[in-house]
Design a protein around this motif. Structure first.
Motif, PDB file in Angstrom:
ATOM      1  N   UNK A 105       0.879  -1.180   0.061  1.00 57.46           N
ATOM      2  CA  UNK A 105      -0.028  -0.036  -0.182  1.00 57.46           C
ATOM      3  C   UNK A 105       0.961   1.144  -0.028  1.00 57.46           C
ATOM      4  N   UNK A 106       0.454   2.577  -0.554  1.00 59.35           N
ATOM      5  CA  UNK A 106       1.062   3.558  -0.438  1.00 59.35           C
ATOM      6  C   UNK A 106       0.032   4.675   0.516  1.00 59.35           C
ATOM      7  N   UNK A 107       0.662   4.931   1.473  1.00 60.57           N
ATOM      8  CA  UNK A 107      -0.262   5.738   2.444  1.00 60.57           C
ATOM      9  C   UNK A 107      -0.313   7.301   1.732  1.00 60.57           C
ATOM     10  N   UNK A 108      -1.494   7.907   1.567  1.00 58.96           N
ATOM     11  CA  UNK A 108      -1.611   9.109   0.985  1.00 58.96           C
ATOM     12  C   UNK A 108      -2.783   9.809   1.677  1.00 58.96           C
ATOM     13  N   UNK A 109      -2.881  10.958   1.381  1.00 60.67           N
ATOM     14  CA  UNK A 109      -3.900  11.850   1.951  1.00 60.67           C
ATOM     15  C   UNK A 109      -5.251  11.298   1.664  1.00 60.67           C
ATOM     16  N   UNK A 110      -6.149  11.699   2.582  1.00 58.00           N
ATOM     17  CA  UNK A 110      -7.443  11.155   2.565  1.00 58.00           C
ATOM     18  C   UNK A 110      -8.267  11.303   1.178  1.00 58.00           C
ATOM     19  N   UNK A 111      -7.998  12.386   0.449  1.00 60.31           N
ATOM     20  CA  UNK A 111      -8.637  12.730  -0.882  1.00 60.31           C
ATOM     21  C   UNK A 111      -8.011  11.978  -2.041  1.00 60.31           C
ATOM     22  N   UNK A 120      -4.053   3.975   0.138  1.00 60.38           N
ATOM     23  CA  UNK A 120      -4.837   3.879   1.370  1.00 60.38           C
ATOM     24  C   UNK A 120      -4.658   5.556   2.108  1.00 60.38           C
ATOM     25  N   UNK A 121      -5.675   5.875   2.851  1.00 58.67           N
ATOM     26  CA  UNK A 121      -5.541   7.004   3.660  1.00 58.67           C
ATOM     27  C   UNK A 121      -4.613   6.995   4.907  1.00 58.67           C
ATOM     28  N   UNK A 122      -4.164   8.038   5.304  1.00 59.48           N
ATOM     29  CA  UNK A 122      -3.204   7.808   6.454  1.00 59.48           C
ATOM     30  C   UNK A 122      -4.174   8.028   7.645  1.00 59.48           C
ATOM     31  N   UNK A 123      -5.534   8.540   7.454  1.00 61.91           N
ATOM     32  CA  UNK A 123      -6.615   8.424   8.443  1.00 61.91           C
ATOM     33  C   UNK A 123      -7.321   7.107   8.634  1.00 61.91           C
TER      34      UNK A 123
END
Length: 157
Positions: A105-111, A120-123
């Protein structure tokens, strides 16, 4: 209190393009719809006018929220990020201890989150559980049906 959001340069560009679309295309359409509805007569009993005004209000609210998001957006310089820990924009290879399945997975901003693209979102629960972990660590993540355990196999950019 406004919340700072971190984006890739690509994600920020998409956000700006969407805002420009709303301002330059959708806003004039909403004004035109109101003008057409107004021309149909008595405003006190004109459902089209009420619907057009409500649509315009929703559009303006969306534009306002997007402008606020852009004002608080920060671009992450990927070259400056530490690969020893999981951070935003990290590409993380994990192994589910329950079924042995490996995922990346790459952790990205929610949007910018898009599960089909592996972002996937960091949130998200998994995103939050992975943040700050290093290779060899085990992330225990609370999900609705219990606790999932993931081994951190690899971190890259």
């Amino acid at each position: 209190m406004s919340k700072v959001s971190y984006y890739t340069a690509e994600g920020l560009k998409k956000l700006r393009e969407e805002l420009n679309q709303l301002k330059d295309v959708e806003r004039p359409k909403a004004s035109q719809a109101i003008a057409e509805a107004r021309d149909k007569g008595d405003l006190s009993e004109n459902a089209e006018y009420d619907a057009a005004k409500e649509a315009q209000g929703m559009l303006e609210m969306r534009i306002s929220k997007m402008e606020e998001t852009l004002a608080n957006a920060r671009v992450i310089d990927e070259s400056q990020l530490d690969t020893s820990k999981v951070l935003a924009l990290s590409i993380v290879k994990i192994k589910n201890q329950n079924n042995g399945m490996e995922m990346t997975y790459t952790l990205v901003a929610e949007s910018e989150a898009d599960l089909a693209a592996g972002k996937i979102s960091v949130n998200s629960p998994i995103g939050k559980g992975l943040l700050g972990k290093s290779v060899g660590d085990t992330a225990e993540i609370q999900v609705p049906n219990g606790i999932m355990k993931f081994d951190i196999l690899e971190i890259s950019r």
